[in-house]
Structure formats: C-alpha cells, structure tokens
Design an enzyme around this catalytic site. Structure first.
Site, short mmCIF file in Angstrom:
data_model
loop_
_atom_site.label_atom_id
_atom_site.label_comp_id
_atom_site.label_asym_id
_atom_site.label_seq_id
_atom_site.Cartn_x
_atom_site.Cartn_y
_atom_site.Cartn_z
N HIS A 40 36.75 99.55 -1.77
CA HIS A 40 36.95 100.78 -2.53
C HIS A 40 36.32 100.76 -3.93
CE1 HIS A 40 40.05 98.14 -4.03
NE2 HIS A 40 40.11 98.90 -5.10
N HIS B 25 34.36 103.04 -8.94
CA HIS B 25 35.60 103.09 -8.16
C HIS B 25 35.52 104.29 -7.23
CE1 HIS B 25 39.84 102.87 -7.16
NE2 HIS B 25 39.87 101.70 -7.76
#
Length: 151
Positions: A58, A73
């Site tokens: 992620h 992110h």
C-alpha cells in the site's frame, strides 16, 4: 529536485487528505492526488529516480540520490486490505528511474472496502516552505512534474 506524479489524478492539498498524519504534515510535506472515480485500476510509477528504500503493498519510499525520501501512500487506511488489490513489481533495494512502473492498484477493491483512494506524495521530513506545488485542483497525468523541492 522535482517529484513527478506517481499516478494520474486531481491535485489535492495535503491539508485536505482524510488522515491527520498526512494532513498535518507530520511525516513531511507535499501534495496528494485523487484518482478519477472512472478509473478502476492504475499503474503507479516512480516519482523520482533512486533506490527503493521501503516497499509495502500500500506504500513505498524511493530515496533520491540527494538522500531525500519520497513517500507515496496508495489510499488512506489501505494497510487494512493486507495487500489485496495491490500488485508490487519492485523490491526493497531496487534501483528505479522516474516513470518506471512500480505497482498496480485495483481501485475498485479500495473503494468497495469503503476506503479513500486519495494518494499522498510527500518528501519525508521536508519543511512546508521547501515544496513548490502546481495549482490546486489541477488534473495531473502520471509522470508529469508534481512539485519541486528545495533541499
């Protein structure tokens, strides 16, 4: 140093990211990108050339030759997906060039989990006044210049 867009989307001020750690600049400063709702999947590219310092499904950090770390992110709270919807193409320690494909993200999985697809892009530990960003609410294509950093 110029940081390029890791994916296409609308430029969003970091202060509007739905996560206080990013919104308050606790890890560094930069901007965020909101992928178009019409996009079901995206290929995420390297925002700078350098070495992959950290690689998670992620999120990732690329360390530029200057030593600056650029954190990308992919969505907010997406760690909860435990890698579901993410395909990683690189490993920690790999050398990459700006624009190289690093990951694929199934945005449908992110959105169906009720999570935000908003993607913060920050220079770790950078001061807010070190960042010169593009106009807010502008649409940016993957690989285009996103912001400049004076280190």
């Amino acid at each position: 140093m110029v940081v390029r867009a890791p994916l296409s989307g609308k430029l969003v001020p970091l202060s509007e990211v739905p996560d206080p750690v990013f919104a308050q600049g606790m890890v560094g400063h930069g901007v965020a990108l909101e992928p178009p709702t019409s996009e079901h999947s995206v290929t995420v590219v390297a925002p700078v050339s350098g070495r992959m310092l950290k690689v998670m499904p992620h999120a990732f950090v690329v360390q530029a030759p200057s030593g600056a770390g650029v954190l990308v992110h992919l969505g907010i709270d997406t760690v909860k997906l435990e890698g579901n919807g993410f395909t990683v193409r690189v490993a920690k320690g790999d050398q990459v060039h700006a624009g190289d494909p690093l990951m694929d993200v199934d945005l449908t999985v992110v959105r169906e989990a009720g999570l935000s697809a908003c993607c913060p892009v920050v220079v770790l530990d950078a001061a807010e006044d070190a960042i010169t960003a593009r106009s807010q609410d502008e649409d940016v294509m993957a690989g285009q210049d996103l912001f400049a950093v004076s280190l």
